[in-house]
Design an enzyme around this catalytic site. Structure first.
Site, PDB file in Angstrom:
ATOM      1  N   ASP A   1       8.728   2.686   1.315  1.00  0.00           N
ATOM      2  CA  ASP A   1       8.206   3.545   2.523  1.00  0.00           C
ATOM      3  C   ASP A   1       8.216   3.021   3.415  1.00  0.00           C
ATOM      4  OD1 ASP A   1       5.605   4.187   2.791  1.00  0.00           O
ATOM      5  OD2 ASP A   1       4.768   3.353   1.042  1.00  0.00           O
TER       6      ASP A   1
ATOM      7  N   PHE B   1       0.691  -1.318   0.120  1.00  0.00           N
ATOM      8  CA  PHE B   1      -0.027   0.145   0.139  1.00  0.00           C
ATOM      9  C   PHE B   1       1.214   1.365  -0.072  1.00  0.00           C
ATOM     10  CE2 PHE B   1      -2.362   3.465   1.658  1.00  0.00           C
ATOM     11  CZ  PHE B   1      -3.463   3.314   1.079  1.00  0.00           C
TER      12      PHE B   1
ATOM     13  N   LYS C   1       3.220  10.140   7.850  1.00  0.00           N
ATOM     14  CA  LYS C   1       1.960   9.080   9.324  1.00  0.00           C
ATOM     15  C   LYS C   1       2.641   9.923  10.998  1.00  0.00           C
ATOM     16  CE  LYS C   1      -0.298   5.565   7.635  1.00  0.00           C
ATOM     17  NZ  LYS C   1      -2.114   6.056   7.924  1.00  0.00           N
TER      18      LYS C   1
HETATM   19  C1  LIG Z   1       2.956   2.087   4.221  1.00  0.00           C
HETATM   20  C2  LIG Z   1       2.057   3.268   3.681  1.00  0.00           C
HETATM   21  N1  LIG Z   1       1.901   4.229   2.489  1.00  0.00           N
HETATM   22  C3  LIG Z   1       2.030   5.276   2.382  1.00  0.00           C
HETATM   23  C4  LIG Z   1       0.636   4.756   2.226  1.00  0.00           C
HETATM   24  C5  LIG Z   1      -0.175   6.343   2.703  1.00  0.00           C
HETATM   25  O1  LIG Z   1      -0.555   7.723   2.730  1.00  0.00           O
HETATM   26  P1  LIG Z   1      -1.302   9.116   3.397  1.00  0.00           P
HETATM   27  O2  LIG Z   1      -2.568   8.603   3.671  1.00  0.00           O
HETATM   28  O3  LIG Z   1      -0.873  10.183   4.022  1.00  0.00           O
HETATM   29  O4  LIG Z   1      -1.837   9.378   2.076  1.00  0.00           O
HETATM   30  C6  LIG Z   1      -0.301   5.031   3.850  1.00  0.00           C
HETATM   31  C7  LIG Z   1      -0.908   5.531   5.010  1.00  0.00           C
HETATM   32  O5  LIG Z   1      -2.189   4.047   5.446  1.00  0.00           O
HETATM   33  C8  LIG Z   1       0.910   4.067   4.241  1.00  0.00           C
HETATM   34  O6  LIG Z   1       0.271   3.192   5.088  1.00  0.00           O
END
Ligand SMILES: Cc1ncc(COP(=O)(O)O)c(C=O)c1O
Length: 398
Positions: A220, A133, A249
């Protein structure tokens, strides 16, 4: 829980519980009816310092009275403060600031493409993982390995090659057949995909493959980074370094902050005019990030995440791990998943009714990502509230 879910003037894109939270302190929050909850969700791995942390409140209050936003037409000294902290903790070189996780990943994807173009690869490809994700913009949902999230939004952005997670041989095969690959992008611990940690030997092998093929290793760490697993960044468990890391986050403890932190090979790829974000790195966001990083260090929250997280995982394992219907208790630090053998979304509501905030992800995985200030007693309380719910759920007919 008397508040109806309906908010007729707000677009209905979330399946919300009929609860409106009014205020919080530490790892507790209260709803508008005065009911208390233990927060094992932390705003989905966001509220690093819990709620109303006195030092953060004081810093943000002072900052708001001075300057919230200036634009990136001017220097923002607090960006240098946060950049120095992030590069110091990661061993990387420079940081770009934005406001969300998807934005950080979007920047990573653009950087990887430009890295390819700069060396003559005009149709660059990025290797991504199943169950990943990375966000919900068009590029990041195309990188995401979840057909449910992609459905209805085609045509997807091209240039992603998907492989199974934790399978280095699959990446090695791609290296033989795809000359346009420029980067590998993955989460060291998949969050939304079900709290799936990458094995250390897998991460090390990816590092070696990236070196051998002149690819960028892009991690990520939006969900697993910023001390959550008990190290500043989850990749540090494997003793490697990425070329590119995305954060968001937990970085601002609830104030929207995202960052792309890059090492030597990637630091000169993007230049003036290549990328930007109006709110990115504004003084309020940077004050939140600087304060968060400093408090994590001053209050020993990394060690707290490691020890309280290990104890929490062990007692969940003890209480639930051997039950039929429980597939696995896993995770690192305060990023813990309890996978059940069947979909368990209903536990979100039942936990809230029992005074516990958590989430269920990937249909079958109970996700526990509380503030990093969680105490041992609060960890025990999570287990005491959650275990009976899971046992009752397992006793029901599927
Ligand atoms: C690993 C990861 N990358 C990217 C995102 C996307 O982040 P945002 O919701 O701040 O755009 C999330 C959100 O849950 C995530 O868990």
């Amino acid at each position: 829980m008397t508040h109806p879910a309906a908010m007729p003037h707000v677009m209905n894109t979330y399946g919300r519980l009929p609860i409106a939270l009014s205020h919080g302190r530490g790892c507790r929050v209260w709803d508008t009816d005065g009911r208390e909850y233990l927060d094992a969700l932390g705003g989905i791995a966001v509220n690093t310092l819990g709620h109303a942390h006195p030092r953060l409140v004081a810093a943000l209050t002072e900052q708001i009275g001075k300057l919230i936003h200036t634009s990136n037409y001017y220097q923002v000294p607090l960006q240098e403060t946060v950049g120095a902290l992030l590069t110091g903790h990661s061993g990387l070189s420079t940081a770009f600031f934005c406001s969300t996780g998807l934005e950080a990943n979007e920047a990573a994807i653009k950087l990887a493409r430009k890295f390819g173009h700069d060396k003559g690869i005009t149709r660059p490809e990025i290797i991504v993982c199943e169950r990943a994700f990375h966000g919900r913009s068009l590029a990041t949902l195309s990188a995401t390995g979840n057909p449910k999230i992609q459905e209805g939004f085609g045509p997807l952005v091209e240039g992603f090659v998907r492989v199974p997670f934790n399978d280095a041989a699959a990446v090695r095969d791609i290296a033989k057949s795809h000359p346009n690959v420029v980067a590998v992008m993955l989460e060291p611990v998949q969050g939304v995909g079900g709290i799936n940690p990458a094995r250390n030997d897998y991460l090390r092998e990816l590092r070696a493959l990236c070196d051998a093929n002149d690819w960028l290793l892009m991690l990520d760490e939006v969900q697993c980074g910023v001390a959550r697993t008990g190290k500043w960044f989850a990749y540090q468990w494997a003793g490697i370094q990425p070329d590119v890391m995305s954060l968001a986050k937990g970085l601002g403890s609830g104030v929207p902050v995202g960052a792309l932190v890059v090492g030597e090979r990637a630091k000169n790829v993007l230049g003036p005019g290549n990328h930007g974000s109006t709110f990115g790195g504004n003084p309020l966001a940077m004050r939140a990030a600087a304060e968060t990083l400093q408090i994590i260090e001053a209050d020993g929250l990394m060690a707290n995440a490691a020890t309280v997280g290990a104890a929490l995982k062990a007692s969940l394992q003890r209480e639930l791990g051997e039950l039929p219907g429980v597939v696995e208790v896993r995770g690192e630090g305060l990023m813990i998943g309890v996978e059940l053998a069947r979909p368990c979304g209903v536990l979100l509501t039942r936990a809230a009714e029992a005074g516990l905030l958590l989430s269920v992800t990937a249909d079958t995985v109970i996700r526990i990502v509380p503030p990093l200030i969680l105490s041992a007693a609060e960890a025990d309380e999570i287990v005491a509230r959650l275990a009976p719910l899971v046992k009752a759920f397992l006793a029901e007919q599927a």
